[in-house]
Scaffold this motif. Structure first.
Motif, short mmCIF file in Angstrom:
data_model
loop_
_atom_site.label_atom_id
_atom_site.label_comp_id
_atom_site.label_asym_id
_atom_site.label_seq_id
_atom_site.Cartn_x
_atom_site.Cartn_y
_atom_site.Cartn_z
N SER A 169 -24.37 43.49 20.97
CA SER A 169 -24.64 42.92 19.65
C SER A 169 -25.40 41.60 19.75
N TRP A 170 -25.25 40.88 20.86
CA TRP A 170 -25.99 39.64 21.06
C TRP A 170 -27.41 39.89 21.56
N GLY A 171 -27.67 41.12 22.02
CA GLY A 171 -28.98 41.43 22.59
C GLY A 171 -29.14 40.89 24.00
N ALA A 172 -28.03 40.67 24.68
CA ALA A 172 -28.04 40.10 26.03
C ALA A 172 -28.19 41.21 27.07
N THR A 173 -29.38 41.76 27.15
CA THR A 173 -29.60 42.94 27.99
C THR A 173 -29.34 42.70 29.47
N SER A 174 -29.70 41.53 29.98
CA SER A 174 -29.47 41.28 31.41
C SER A 174 -27.98 41.16 31.72
N CYS A 175 -27.23 40.63 30.78
CA CYS A 175 -25.78 40.48 30.96
C CYS A 175 -25.05 41.81 30.85
N ILE A 176 -25.57 42.70 30.05
CA ILE A 176 -24.92 43.99 29.81
C ILE A 176 -24.78 44.76 31.12
N GLU A 177 -25.83 44.81 31.90
CA GLU A 177 -25.78 45.57 33.16
C GLU A 177 -24.78 44.96 34.13
N VAL A 178 -24.74 43.64 34.20
CA VAL A 178 -23.77 42.96 35.07
C VAL A 178 -22.36 43.36 34.66
N MET A 179 -22.07 43.27 33.38
CA MET A 179 -20.71 43.58 32.90
C MET A 179 -20.41 45.07 33.01
N LEU A 218 -9.94 39.75 36.32
CA LEU A 218 -9.96 38.31 36.03
C LEU A 218 -11.35 37.71 36.23
N GLU A 219 -12.07 38.20 37.24
CA GLU A 219 -13.45 37.74 37.45
C GLU A 219 -14.33 38.15 36.26
N ALA A 220 -14.15 39.37 35.77
CA ALA A 220 -14.93 39.84 34.61
C ALA A 220 -14.60 39.00 33.38
N CYS A 221 -13.34 38.65 33.20
CA CYS A 221 -12.94 37.79 32.08
C CYS A 221 -13.61 36.43 32.19
N SER A 222 -13.67 35.89 33.39
CA SER A 222 -14.30 34.59 33.61
C SER A 222 -15.80 34.66 33.30
N ILE A 223 -16.44 35.71 33.75
CA ILE A 223 -17.88 35.88 33.48
C ILE A 223 -18.11 36.01 31.98
N MET A 224 -17.25 36.79 31.31
CA MET A 224 -17.40 36.97 29.87
C MET A 224 -17.22 35.65 29.14
N LYS A 225 -16.29 34.85 29.59
CA LYS A 225 -16.07 33.54 28.97
C LYS A 225 -17.32 32.67 29.12
N GLN A 226 -17.96 32.73 30.28
CA GLN A 226 -19.20 31.98 30.48
C GLN A 226 -20.29 32.46 29.53
N TYR A 227 -20.41 33.79 29.39
CA TYR A 227 -21.40 34.34 28.46
C TYR A 227 -21.10 33.89 27.03
N GLU A 228 -19.82 33.88 26.64
CA GLU A 228 -19.44 33.45 25.30
C GLU A 228 -19.79 31.98 25.08
N ASN A 229 -19.57 31.16 26.09
CA ASN A 229 -19.91 29.73 25.98
C ASN A 229 -21.41 29.54 25.80
N VAL A 230 -22.20 30.29 26.55
CA VAL A 230 -23.66 30.20 26.44
C VAL A 230 -24.09 30.65 25.05
N GLU A 231 -23.50 31.75 24.55
CA GLU A 231 -23.86 32.25 23.23
C GLU A 231 -23.47 31.25 22.15
N ALA A 232 -22.29 30.66 22.26
CA ALA A 232 -21.86 29.67 21.27
C ALA A 232 -22.78 28.45 21.29
N THR A 233 -23.18 28.02 22.47
CA THR A 233 -24.09 26.88 22.58
C THR A 233 -25.44 27.22 21.95
N SER A 234 -25.92 28.42 22.18
CA SER A 234 -27.20 28.84 21.60
C SER A 234 -27.14 28.86 20.08
#
Length: 114
Positions: free
Chosen positions: A56-66, A87-103
């Motif tokens: 939904s965010w259009g984060a295509t590069s992140c989608i493949e990683v996740m 837990l690593e996936a949760c941490s990565i998702m949290k980073q993505y969410e922080n980047v999206e919120a900042t954007s």
């Protein structure tokens, strides 16, 4: 399964990140109590929480990683390793969410200056 689909559709994503009195995320119980049924439920939850949000965010590069992370979690037979991957996936998702919120915040501030 149908009940989980309704809950995932209606509740905010942050509910999946809530920690209980034992210090665990709700999905950790699915990760550590590995049955074929729990595997299906975990796949649905991860699909909804991680992959659908990134799409939904259009984060295509992140989608493949996740997507790869989710597949690794679901394929792992060792409980400890599966929990670590989760837990690593949760941490990565949290980073993505922080980047999206900042954007979003940056865009709001930029529009406010116009």
């Amino acid at each position: 399964e149908e009940m989980l689909e309704v809950l995932l559709d209606k509740f905010p994503y942050r509910v999946l990140r809530l920690i209980d009195a034992n210090g665990k995320l709700a999905m950790e119980y699915l990760v550590t109590n590995w049955t074929p049924e729990n595997k299906i439920l975990l796949e649905m939850a991860l699909q909804s929480w991680m992959l659908s949000r990134l799409t939904s965010w259009g984060a295509t590069s992140c989608i493949e990683v996740m997507r790869n992370r989710v597949e690794d979690i679901l394929a792992e037979d060792d409980e400890g390793r599966r929990r670590t991957l989760f837990l690593e996936a949760c941490s990565i998702m949290k980073q993505y969410e922080n980047v999206e919120a900042t954007s979003i915040l940056e865009m709001a501030l930029w529009k406010g200056q116009l």
